[in-house]
Scaffold this motif. Structure first.
Motif, PDB file in Angstrom:
ATOM      1  N   THR A  76      38.514  51.292  38.002  1.00 21.61           N
ATOM      2  CA  THR A  76      37.287  50.700  37.152  1.00 21.61           C
ATOM      3  C   THR A  76      37.613  49.600  36.452  1.00 21.61           C
ATOM      4  O   THR A  76      37.259  48.146  36.704  1.00 21.61           O
ATOM      5  CB  THR A  76      35.801  51.785  36.911  1.00 21.61           C
ATOM      6  N   MET A  77      38.907  49.835  35.893  1.00 23.38           N
ATOM      7  CA  MET A  77      39.516  48.999  35.503  1.00 23.38           C
ATOM      8  C   MET A  77      39.604  47.640  35.910  1.00 23.38           C
ATOM      9  O   MET A  77      40.006  46.497  35.096  1.00 23.38           O
ATOM     10  CB  MET A  77      40.764  49.893  34.387  1.00 23.38           C
TER      11      MET A  77
ATOM     12  N   ALA B  94      30.774  42.096  32.925  1.00 19.66           N
ATOM     13  CA  ALA B  94      31.714  42.324  34.387  1.00 19.66           C
ATOM     14  C   ALA B  94      31.983  44.197  34.271  1.00 19.66           C
ATOM     15  O   ALA B  94      32.263  45.193  34.986  1.00 19.66           O
ATOM     16  CB  ALA B  94      33.128  41.939  33.843  1.00 19.66           C
ATOM     17  N   GLY B  95      32.124  44.408  33.174  1.00 22.68           N
ATOM     18  CA  GLY B  95      32.343  46.368  32.344  1.00 22.68           C
ATOM     19  C   GLY B  95      31.378  46.414  33.626  1.00 22.68           C
ATOM     20  O   GLY B  95      31.667  48.231  33.922  1.00 22.68           O
ATOM     21  N   ALA B  96      30.122  46.281  32.977  1.00 22.41           N
ATOM     22  CA  ALA B  96      29.079  46.732  34.234  1.00 22.41           C
ATOM     23  C   ALA B  96      29.179  47.503  35.249  1.00 22.41           C
ATOM     24  O   ALA B  96      29.145  47.763  36.892  1.00 22.41           O
ATOM     25  CB  ALA B  96      27.747  46.373  33.510  1.00 22.41           C
ATOM     26  N   ILE B  97      28.922  45.969  35.744  1.00 19.15           N
ATOM     27  CA  ILE B  97      30.049  46.294  37.297  1.00 19.15           C
ATOM     28  C   ILE B  97      30.895  47.540  37.914  1.00 19.15           C
ATOM     29  O   ILE B  97      30.730  47.552  38.918  1.00 19.15           O
ATOM     30  CB  ILE B  97      30.277  45.195  37.778  1.00 19.15           C
ATOM     31  N   GLY B  98      31.491  46.827  36.893  1.00 19.87           N
ATOM     32  CA  GLY B  98      32.729  47.559  37.157  1.00 19.87           C
ATOM     33  C   GLY B  98      32.858  49.427  37.505  1.00 19.87           C
ATOM     34  O   GLY B  98      33.270  50.380  38.408  1.00 19.87           O
ATOM     35  N   VAL B  99      31.856  49.627  36.140  1.00 22.48           N
ATOM     36  CA  VAL B  99      31.698  50.735  36.564  1.00 22.48           C
ATOM     37  C   VAL B  99      30.365  51.906  37.501  1.00 22.48           C
ATOM     38  O   VAL B  99      30.464  52.307  37.856  1.00 22.48           O
ATOM     39  CB  VAL B  99      30.308  51.410  34.720  1.00 22.48           C
TER      40      VAL B  99
ATOM     41  N   LEU C 144      37.482  40.379  37.580  1.00 24.95           N
ATOM     42  CA  LEU C 144      35.885  39.844  37.186  1.00 24.95           C
ATOM     43  C   LEU C 144      36.135  39.071  35.358  1.00 24.95           C
ATOM     44  O   LEU C 144      35.099  38.055  35.841  1.00 24.95           O
ATOM     45  CB  LEU C 144      35.023  40.696  37.251  1.00 24.95           C
ATOM     46  N   TYR C 145      36.513  39.723  35.474  1.00 25.54           N
ATOM     47  CA  TYR C 145      36.988  39.247  33.368  1.00 25.54           C
ATOM     48  C   TYR C 145      37.726  38.049  33.533  1.00 25.54           C
ATOM     49  O   TYR C 145      37.704  36.973  32.283  1.00 25.54           O
ATOM     50  CB  TYR C 145      36.409  40.322  32.063  1.00 25.54           C
TER      51      TYR C 145
ATOM     52  N   THR D  96      36.553  45.353  36.887  1.00 28.95           N
ATOM     53  CA  THR D  96      36.658  44.648  35.761  1.00 28.95           C
ATOM     54  C   THR D  96      37.255  43.377  35.482  1.00 28.95           C
ATOM     55  O   THR D  96      37.013  42.710  35.031  1.00 28.95           O
ATOM     56  CB  THR D  96      36.273  45.584  34.296  1.00 28.95           C
TER      57      THR D  96
ATOM     58  N   PHE E 296      31.843  39.511  29.635  1.00 30.72           N
ATOM     59  CA  PHE E 296      32.883  40.499  29.343  1.00 30.72           C
ATOM     60  C   PHE E 296      31.697  41.857  29.535  1.00 30.72           C
ATOM     61  O   PHE E 296      31.783  43.245  30.365  1.00 30.72           O
ATOM     62  CB  PHE E 296      32.873  41.333  27.961  1.00 30.72           C
TER      63      PHE E 296
END
Length: 259
Positions: A144-145, A107-112, A151-152, A148, A104
């Motif tokens: 971004t969402m 995935a969030g870090a990559i999106g950001v 990926l998530y 994420t 999680f």
């Protein structure tokens, strides 16, 4: 592992909702018990959020155990919500939960890193993001969402499907993830239909709630309640998929759920 046509994904979802129809009171008790427990966890800053993520596979076993009981014609009792906390598999399930947390965060870090405009988001308030279309576009929040989620969600599916392999097949986390990944890969069409069906149902219901109640407190509460119900139904449907693809777990079960 059994052969699984693409249409099976929709059948799993229908059977998940069918279980809710068979025992609405019992499953509703689990849904709202889970909502209460997660709300209490999330009240605690940081530690509660970490615990919520780590315990995800443990609670998933509660819903899947309820699905097994329904298949066997047995009543769903509130204690089933903590079925994953009992027995020797708890530590391994929590290890899966740690992997879930890391996925999680990654995935969030990559999106950001790929899409977010952190300068625009830094001073933005939630109210501004809900009402200011230009700010949303400038911030890169939507891509971004989406990145994420792309990926998530597949990783979440693999981890969730690995949980019963840990609980009922006695596998370690690594072996369970391996078997889960290749089971999903082999039945990719069915799992795509499974995910697509749940997504379309979610979007339809949330749009309806938004159209009728808006983003007020009532609308938000109904969205949260529906999310918890869908979470539980999805795991009931995953149990159906597990029982179809892998040998039936120990204990009595509905013959229709056996491979």
């Amino acid at each position: 592992m059994n052969q699984t046509p693409a249409r099976s994904g929709w059948e799993w979802v229908k059977q998940g909702f069918g279980m809710l129809k068979k025992q609405p009171a019992g499953l509703s008790t689990l849904f709202f018990g889970y909502m209460l427990l997660t709300t209490l966890l999330l009240v605690v800053p940081l530690v509660g959020q970490i615990a919520h993520s780590v315990l995800m596979p443990v609670f998933a076993i509660g819903f899947m155990t309820a699905a097994r009981e329904i298949g066997a014609g047995k009543p769903v009792l509130p204690a089933l919500l903590i079925a994953g906390f009992r027995g020797p598999a708890l530590r391994k399930l929590c290890m899966l939960g740690v992997i879930h947390l890391l996925v999680f965060l990654a995935a969030g870090a990559i999106g950001v890193l790929l899409f977010a405009n952190t300068d625009a988001l830094r001073d933005a308030t939630l109210a501004e993001l809900q009402t200011n279309r230009e700010l949303v576009l400038e911030s890169g929040l939507v891509p971004t969402m989406l990145a994420t989620a792309l990926l998530y969600i597949p990783a979440l599916l693999v981890i969730s499907f690995a949980a019963p392999l840990v609980q009922w097949n006695g596998m370690g986390p690594g072996k369970a993830l391996f078997y889960s990944f290749f089971a999903i890969k082999r039945a990719a069409g069915a799992f795509f239909m499974f995910a697509l069906s749940l997504f379309l149902i979610t979007v339809a219901v949330l749009l309806l709630v938004r159209a009728v109640f808006g983003f007020g407190s009532i609308g938000f509460a109904l969205m949260r309640m529906f999310s918890e119900v869908l979470y539980g139904v999805a795991h009931c449907a995953l149990f159906v998929a597990y029982a179809h693809i892998f040998p039936a777990p120990p204990g009595d079960s509905d013959p229709a759920l056996k491979p």
